[in-house]
Design a protein around this motif. Structure first.
Motif, PDB file in Angstrom:
ATOM      1  N   THR A 157       0.804  -1.247   0.075  1.00 42.21           N
ATOM      2  CA  THR A 157      -0.031  -0.103  -0.006  1.00 42.21           C
ATOM      3  C   THR A 157       0.976   1.234   0.097  1.00 42.21           C
ATOM      4  O   THR A 157       0.643   2.391  -0.782  1.00 42.21           O
ATOM      5  CB  THR A 157      -0.819   0.151   0.967  1.00 42.21           C
ATOM      6  N   ALA A 158       1.949   1.211   0.757  1.00 38.88           N
ATOM      7  CA  ALA A 158       2.900   2.384   0.725  1.00 38.88           C
ATOM      8  C   ALA A 158       3.404   2.650  -0.827  1.00 38.88           C
ATOM      9  O   ALA A 158       3.594   3.655  -1.295  1.00 38.88           O
ATOM     10  CB  ALA A 158       4.085   2.084   1.733  1.00 38.88           C
ATOM     11  N   LEU A 159       3.733   1.650  -1.673  1.00 35.99           N
ATOM     12  CA  LEU A 159       4.221   1.706  -3.034  1.00 35.99           C
ATOM     13  C   LEU A 159       3.156   2.319  -3.720  1.00 35.99           C
ATOM     14  O   LEU A 159       3.617   3.264  -4.363  1.00 35.99           O
ATOM     15  CB  LEU A 159       4.448   0.126  -3.222  1.00 35.99           C
ATOM     16  N   VAL A 160       1.990   1.931  -3.793  1.00 31.29           N
ATOM     17  CA  VAL A 160       0.805   2.362  -4.688  1.00 31.29           C
ATOM     18  C   VAL A 160       0.608   3.942  -4.068  1.00 31.29           C
ATOM     19  O   VAL A 160       0.257   4.782  -5.035  1.00 31.29           O
ATOM     20  CB  VAL A 160      -0.342   1.652  -4.396  1.00 31.29           C
ATOM     21  N   GLU A 161       0.764   4.184  -2.798  1.00 32.80           N
ATOM     22  CA  GLU A 161       0.623   5.638  -2.358  1.00 32.80           C
ATOM     23  C   GLU A 161       1.684   6.385  -2.808  1.00 32.80           C
ATOM     24  O   GLU A 161       1.654   7.717  -2.864  1.00 32.80           O
ATOM     25  CB  GLU A 161       0.175   5.691  -0.766  1.00 32.80           C
ATOM     26  N   SER A 162       2.921   5.947  -3.013  1.00 29.36           N
ATOM     27  CA  SER A 162       4.177   6.755  -3.233  1.00 29.36           C
ATOM     28  C   SER A 162       4.012   6.828  -4.815  1.00 29.36           C
ATOM     29  O   SER A 162       4.910   7.792  -5.103  1.00 29.36           O
ATOM     30  CB  SER A 162       5.439   6.118  -2.673  1.00 29.36           C
ATOM     31  N   LEU A 163       3.454   6.350  -5.749  1.00 27.73           N
ATOM     32  CA  LEU A 163       3.513   6.340  -7.054  1.00 27.73           C
ATOM     33  C   LEU A 163       2.478   7.452  -7.515  1.00 27.73           C
ATOM     34  O   LEU A 163       1.367   7.564  -6.725  1.00 27.73           O
ATOM     35  CB  LEU A 163       3.244   4.982  -7.767  1.00 27.73           C
ATOM     36  N   ASN A 164       2.666   7.718  -8.775  1.00 26.86           N
ATOM     37  CA  ASN A 164       1.445   8.648  -9.317  1.00 26.86           C
ATOM     38  C   ASN A 164       0.566   7.400  -9.964  1.00 26.86           C
ATOM     39  O   ASN A 164       0.780   7.075 -10.913  1.00 26.86           O
ATOM     40  CB  ASN A 164       2.147   9.245 -10.467  1.00 26.86           C
ATOM     41  N   THR A 165      -0.596   7.323  -9.055  1.00 28.28           N
ATOM     42  CA  THR A 165      -1.122   5.901  -9.505  1.00 28.28           C
ATOM     43  C   THR A 165      -2.748   6.675  -9.987  1.00 28.28           C
ATOM     44  O   THR A 165      -3.225   7.429  -9.481  1.00 28.28           O
ATOM     45  CB  THR A 165      -1.647   5.301  -8.116  1.00 28.28           C
ATOM     46  N   ARG A 166      -3.069   5.724 -11.218  1.00 20.84           N
ATOM     47  CA  ARG A 166      -4.433   5.947 -11.718  1.00 20.84           C
ATOM     48  C   ARG A 166      -5.074   4.575 -11.093  1.00 20.84           C
ATOM     49  O   ARG A 166      -4.788   3.523 -11.470  1.00 20.84           O
ATOM     50  CB  ARG A 166      -4.436   6.195 -12.969  1.00 20.84           C
ATOM     51  N   CYS A 167      -6.354   5.015 -10.147  1.00 14.98           N
ATOM     52  CA  CYS A 167      -7.033   3.646 -10.047  1.00 14.98           C
ATOM     53  C   CYS A 167      -8.314   3.396 -10.744  1.00 14.98           C
ATOM     54  O   CYS A 167      -8.973   4.309 -11.593  1.00 14.98           O
ATOM     55  CB  CYS A 167      -7.797   4.066  -8.485  1.00 14.98           C
ATOM     56  N   ILE A 168      -8.367   2.203 -11.232  1.00 13.67           N
ATOM     57  CA  ILE A 168      -9.587   1.781 -11.841  1.00 13.67           C
ATOM     58  C   ILE A 168     -10.570   0.790 -10.868  1.00 13.67           C
ATOM     59  O   ILE A 168     -10.096  -0.259 -10.269  1.00 13.67           O
ATOM     60  CB  ILE A 168      -9.212   0.767 -12.872  1.00 13.67           C
ATOM     61  N   GLY A 169     -11.612   1.432 -10.601  1.00 14.03           N
ATOM     62  CA  GLY A 169     -12.690   0.618  -9.894  1.00 14.03           C
ATOM     63  C   GLY A 169     -13.131  -0.585 -10.575  1.00 14.03           C
ATOM     64  O   GLY A 169     -13.872  -0.568 -11.509  1.00 14.03           O
ATOM     65  N   LEU A 170     -13.094  -1.853  -9.792  1.00 15.64           N
ATOM     66  CA  LEU A 170     -13.630  -2.953 -10.812  1.00 15.64           C
ATOM     67  C   LEU A 170     -15.111  -2.901 -10.694  1.00 15.64           C
ATOM     68  O   LEU A 170     -15.562  -3.552 -11.642  1.00 15.64           O
ATOM     69  CB  LEU A 170     -13.254  -4.245  -9.697  1.00 15.64           C
ATOM     70  N   GLU A 171     -15.820  -2.260  -9.933  1.00 15.39           N
ATOM     71  CA  GLU A 171     -17.229  -2.199  -9.888  1.00 15.39           C
ATOM     72  C   GLU A 171     -17.808  -1.479 -11.001  1.00 15.39           C
ATOM     73  O   GLU A 171     -18.988  -1.672 -11.559  1.00 15.39           O
ATOM     74  CB  GLU A 171     -17.851  -1.598  -8.767  1.00 15.39           C
ATOM     75  N   TYR A 172     -16.762  -0.887 -11.955  1.00 16.29           N
ATOM     76  CA  TYR A 172     -17.171   0.091 -12.924  1.00 16.29           C
ATOM     77  C   TYR A 172     -16.636  -0.747 -14.441  1.00 16.29           C
ATOM     78  O   TYR A 172     -16.817  -0.151 -15.398  1.00 16.29           O
ATOM     79  CB  TYR A 172     -16.564   1.444 -13.002  1.00 16.29           C
ATOM     80  N   THR A 173     -16.401  -2.001 -13.997  1.00 14.85           N
ATOM     81  CA  THR A 173     -16.191  -2.749 -15.190  1.00 14.85           C
ATOM     82  C   THR A 173     -16.710  -3.938 -15.395  1.00 14.85           C
ATOM     83  O   THR A 173     -17.936  -3.947 -14.698  1.00 14.85           O
ATOM     84  CB  THR A 173     -14.468  -3.322 -15.157  1.00 14.85           C
ATOM     85  N   ILE A 174     -16.737  -4.556 -16.451  1.00 15.49           N
ATOM     86  CA  ILE A 174     -17.676  -5.920 -16.488  1.00 15.49           C
ATOM     87  C   ILE A 174     -17.225  -7.124 -15.643  1.00 15.49           C
ATOM     88  O   ILE A 174     -17.684  -8.149 -15.905  1.00 15.49           O
ATOM     89  CB  ILE A 174     -17.681  -6.210 -18.060  1.00 15.49           C
ATOM     90  N   PHE A 175     -15.960  -6.918 -15.275  1.00 15.03           N
ATOM     91  CA  PHE A 175     -15.460  -8.413 -14.889  1.00 15.03           C
ATOM     92  C   PHE A 175     -16.046  -8.440 -13.287  1.00 15.03           C
ATOM     93  O   PHE A 175     -16.489  -7.615 -12.521  1.00 15.03           O
ATOM     94  CB  PHE A 175     -13.677  -7.908 -14.286  1.00 15.03           C
ATOM     95  N   ASN A 176     -15.983  -9.706 -12.753  1.00  8.92           N
ATOM     96  CA  ASN A 176     -16.729  -9.951 -11.640  1.00  8.92           C
ATOM     97  C   ASN A 176     -15.727  -9.751 -10.502  1.00  8.92           C
ATOM     98  O   ASN A 176     -14.494  -9.626 -10.469  1.00  8.92           O
ATOM     99  CB  ASN A 176     -16.969 -11.650 -11.659  1.00  8.92           C
ATOM    100  N   ASP A 177     -16.353  -9.871  -9.328  1.00 12.79           N
ATOM    101  CA  ASP A 177     -15.514  -9.282  -7.962  1.00 12.79           C
ATOM    102  C   ASP A 177     -14.633 -10.311  -7.615  1.00 12.79           C
ATOM    103  O   ASP A 177     -13.619  -9.795  -6.937  1.00 12.79           O
ATOM    104  CB  ASP A 177     -16.638  -9.414  -6.882  1.00 12.79           C
TER     105      ASP A 177
END
Length: 260
Positions: A157-177
């Protein structure tokens, strides 16, 4: 350069009690399952740790895969990601764990569309939580990863927070949980593993039912749960007379009606 796939297989598997890369899944191992799934579309890189059995197995059974090895102990996937990105030279790498059997090529291709020079991490999120082992990292993230290791930081989590990250919400895709679900212990493994299905066929009075009954007893002794479905090919119908499905399967075809 094009996208590569990085599979982190260097974990110690403490909760599982055995190497997760070697767990059986659909007639193969998790390591081979993921390699076979991705290798037709992308180069695959395995990151490996100190496990002799995993390293020897992948070297023998998947020799065509690129392999890198941890240099720093006890940094977990952060070290694996670092070694994979170094081996990738330039470009981007989709990173996942070897214990994630539901990851698909389609998901990778979907996330690949979001690659740009603006972000050095494209991370899937579930319920608002980042999934660092279901993410695309730019090799430009290496300097940040090395600095985190230098600071003794090994949290993903520290890695993702330290990077310039673009988040993609799974709930907005066609893929299952469950597409990015991982397997941590024997209970999760047993619940997630696909069932083994096989058929018994033979002539009438050849002993099919006797064989099946004995197999069910043996499976029960081994602690396995068994379900049995009997199929008949004698033209029997179990549909209620007059029901829609009964009419569907008993109505004459246009050809039969014409011939009659």
């Amino acid at each position: 350069m094009g996208l590569k796939i990085g599979i982190c297989a260097g974990g110690k598997s403490r909760r599982m009690g055995s190497d997760k890369a070697l767990l059986k899944w659909g007639g193969t191992t998790l390591a081979e399952l993921l390699f076979n799934r991705f290798s037709d579309d992308y180069p695959v890189i395995f990151s490996l740790g100190a496990s002799y059995s995993t390293n020897a197995y992948i070297s023998e059974h998947i020799p065509q895969a690129m392999r890198v090895y941890d240099e720093y102990e006890d940094y977990g996937p952060v070290e694996g990601i670092r070694r994979i990105l170094e081996a990738a030279d330039t470009g981007h790498v989709f990173i996942c764990g070897v214990d994630m059997p539901f990851i698909s090529v389609e998901l990778v291709k979907y996330m690949e569309q979001f690659i740009s020079g603006e972000h050095n991490c494209i991370c899937l999120t579930t319920g608002g939580r980042p999934q660092p082992l279901c993410a695309i990292y730019s090799t430009g993230a290496l300097s940040v990863i090395k600095e985190l290791i230098h600071q003794g930081e090994h949290r993903l989590t520290a890695l993702v927070e330290s990077l310039n990250t673009r988040c993609i919400g799974l709930e907005y895709t066609i893929f299952n949980d469950g597409i990015c679900a991982n397997i941590n212990d024997p209970v999760q493994y047993a619940a997630a593993k696909p069932p083994v299905v096989f058929g018994v066929c033979g002539y009438s009075n050849s002993g099919k039912t006797t064989l099946i009954c004995e197999l069910v007893k043996r499976f029960a002794q081994d602690g396995l749960k068994t379900a049995v479905i009997k199929h008949t090919s004698h033209g029997h119908s179990f549909e209620k007379k007059g029901s829609d499905t009964c009419l569907l399967y008993t109505s004459p075809s246009p050809r039969d009606a014409h011939e009659s």
